[in-house]
Scaffold this motif. Structure first.
Motif, PDB file in Angstrom:
ATOM      1  N   GLY A 166     -85.862 -31.285 -41.319  1.00  9.33           N
ATOM      2  CA  GLY A 166     -85.413 -30.736 -40.036  1.00  9.33           C
ATOM      3  C   GLY A 166     -85.448 -31.790 -38.947  1.00  9.33           C
ATOM      4  O   GLY A 166     -84.512 -31.909 -38.155  1.00  9.33           O
ATOM      5  N   ASP A 167     -86.516 -32.569 -38.920  1.00 10.11           N
ATOM      6  CA  ASP A 167     -86.627 -33.633 -37.923  1.00 10.11           C
ATOM      7  C   ASP A 167     -85.509 -34.660 -38.085  1.00 10.11           C
ATOM      8  O   ASP A 167     -84.945 -35.140 -37.101  1.00 10.11           O
ATOM      9  CB  ASP A 167     -87.990 -34.328 -38.038  1.00 10.11           C
ATOM     10  N   LEU A 168     -85.192 -35.000 -39.333  1.00 10.65           N
ATOM     11  CA  LEU A 168     -84.103 -35.954 -39.595  1.00 10.65           C
ATOM     12  C   LEU A 168     -82.760 -35.390 -39.141  1.00 10.65           C
ATOM     13  O   LEU A 168     -81.946 -36.096 -38.535  1.00 10.65           O
ATOM     14  CB  LEU A 168     -84.050 -36.308 -41.082  1.00 10.65           C
ATOM     15  N   PHE A 169     -82.524 -34.121 -39.432  1.00  8.46           N
ATOM     16  CA  PHE A 169     -81.274 -33.499 -38.987  1.00  8.46           C
ATOM     17  C   PHE A 169     -81.191 -33.485 -37.464  1.00  8.46           C
ATOM     18  O   PHE A 169     -80.134 -33.750 -36.892  1.00  8.46           O
ATOM     19  CB  PHE A 169     -81.139 -32.076 -39.530  1.00  8.46           C
ATOM     20  N   LEU A 170     -82.303 -33.194 -36.795  1.00  8.18           N
ATOM     21  CA  LEU A 170     -82.297 -33.186 -35.336  1.00  8.18           C
ATOM     22  C   LEU A 170     -81.976 -34.573 -34.800  1.00  8.18           C
ATOM     23  O   LEU A 170     -81.164 -34.713 -33.875  1.00  8.18           O
ATOM     24  CB  LEU A 170     -83.648 -32.701 -34.798  1.00  8.18           C
ATOM     25  N   ALA A 171     -82.578 -35.594 -35.388  1.00 11.18           N
ATOM     26  CA  ALA A 171     -82.318 -36.967 -34.954  1.00 11.18           C
ATOM     27  C   ALA A 171     -80.853 -37.352 -35.161  1.00 11.18           C
ATOM     28  O   ALA A 171     -80.315 -38.179 -34.422  1.00 11.18           O
ATOM     29  CB  ALA A 171     -83.223 -37.938 -35.709  1.00 11.18           C
ATOM     30  N   ALA A 172     -80.209 -36.717 -36.129  1.00 16.31           N
ATOM     31  CA  ALA A 172     -78.795 -36.989 -36.402  1.00 16.31           C
ATOM     32  C   ALA A 172     -77.877 -36.101 -35.566  1.00 16.31           C
ATOM     33  O   ALA A 172     -76.654 -36.122 -35.741  1.00 16.31           O
ATOM     34  CB  ALA A 172     -78.505 -36.780 -37.885  1.00 16.31           C
ATOM     35  N   GLY A 173     -78.466 -35.304 -34.658  1.00 11.97           N
ATOM     36  CA  GLY A 173     -77.656 -34.444 -33.799  1.00 11.97           C
ATOM     37  C   GLY A 173     -77.199 -33.160 -34.463  1.00 11.97           C
ATOM     38  O   GLY A 173     -76.271 -32.510 -33.991  1.00 11.97           O
ATOM     39  N   ARG A 174     -77.851 -32.773 -35.532  1.00 11.59           N
ATOM     40  CA  ARG A 174     -77.454 -31.579 -36.285  1.00 11.59           C
ATOM     41  C   ARG A 174     -78.515 -30.487 -36.133  1.00 11.59           C
ATOM     42  O   ARG A 174     -79.185 -30.103 -37.061  1.00 11.59           O
ATOM     43  CB  ARG A 174     -77.229 -31.955 -37.749  1.00 11.59           C
ATOM     44  N   ARG A 175     -78.642 -29.985 -34.901  1.00 14.59           N
ATOM     45  CA  ARG A 175     -79.675 -28.995 -34.597  1.00 14.59           C
ATOM     46  C   ARG A 175     -79.599 -27.735 -35.459  1.00 14.59           C
ATOM     47  O   ARG A 175     -80.639 -27.248 -35.904  1.00 14.59           O
ATOM     48  CB  ARG A 175     -79.649 -28.626 -33.120  1.00 14.59           C
ATOM     49  N   PRO A 176     -78.407 -27.171 -35.731  1.00 14.14           N
ATOM     50  CA  PRO A 176     -78.390 -25.976 -36.592  1.00 14.14           C
ATOM     51  C   PRO A 176     -78.983 -26.240 -37.981  1.00 14.14           C
ATOM     52  O   PRO A 176     -79.705 -25.398 -38.516  1.00 14.14           O
ATOM     53  CB  PRO A 176     -76.908 -25.613 -36.675  1.00 14.14           C
ATOM     54  N   ASP A 177     -78.693 -27.410 -38.543  1.00 11.62           N
ATOM     55  CA  ASP A 177     -79.266 -27.755 -39.848  1.00 11.62           C
ATOM     56  C   ASP A 177     -80.769 -27.966 -39.733  1.00 11.62           C
ATOM     57  O   ASP A 177     -81.531 -27.580 -40.622  1.00 11.62           O
ATOM     58  CB  ASP A 177     -78.606 -29.018 -40.409  1.00 11.62           C
TER      59      ASP A 177
END
Length: 83
Positions: A42-53
């Motif tokens: 989840g943290d990696l997805f957030l860092a990539a700008g993919r908040r829903p993921d």
């Protein structure tokens, strides 16, 4: 957990190739490490700008942490609320 770091890295690598990120840890029954891996994904997805993921992975981790009675669930609830 001696093998936890290696397991998490394997799960993250598997996810990059389209595999289900939690299947490896589900197969070995390590729910605490599974929750940790999902939280980190989840943290990696957030860092990539993919908040829903990110939120989807955090919700999965939250369910596990709540089942385990882990106090780390409070942090995920805060993240999911957007605070």
């Amino acid at each position: 957990m001696p093998g936890a770091t290696i397991q998490i890295k394997l799960v993250i690598a598997a996810n990059q190739f389209g595999a289900k990120p939690h299947l490896t840890l589900v197969a070995i029954g390590d729910r605490a490490t599974q929750a940790s891996a999902l939280q980190q994904l989840g943290d990696l997805f957030l860092a990539a700008g993919r908040r829903p993921d990110a939120a989807a992975r955090w919700r999965q981790a939250l369910t596990i942490l709540e089942d385990l009675g882990d106090p780390a669930a409070a942090d995920l609830r805060t993240r999911l609320s957007g605070r």
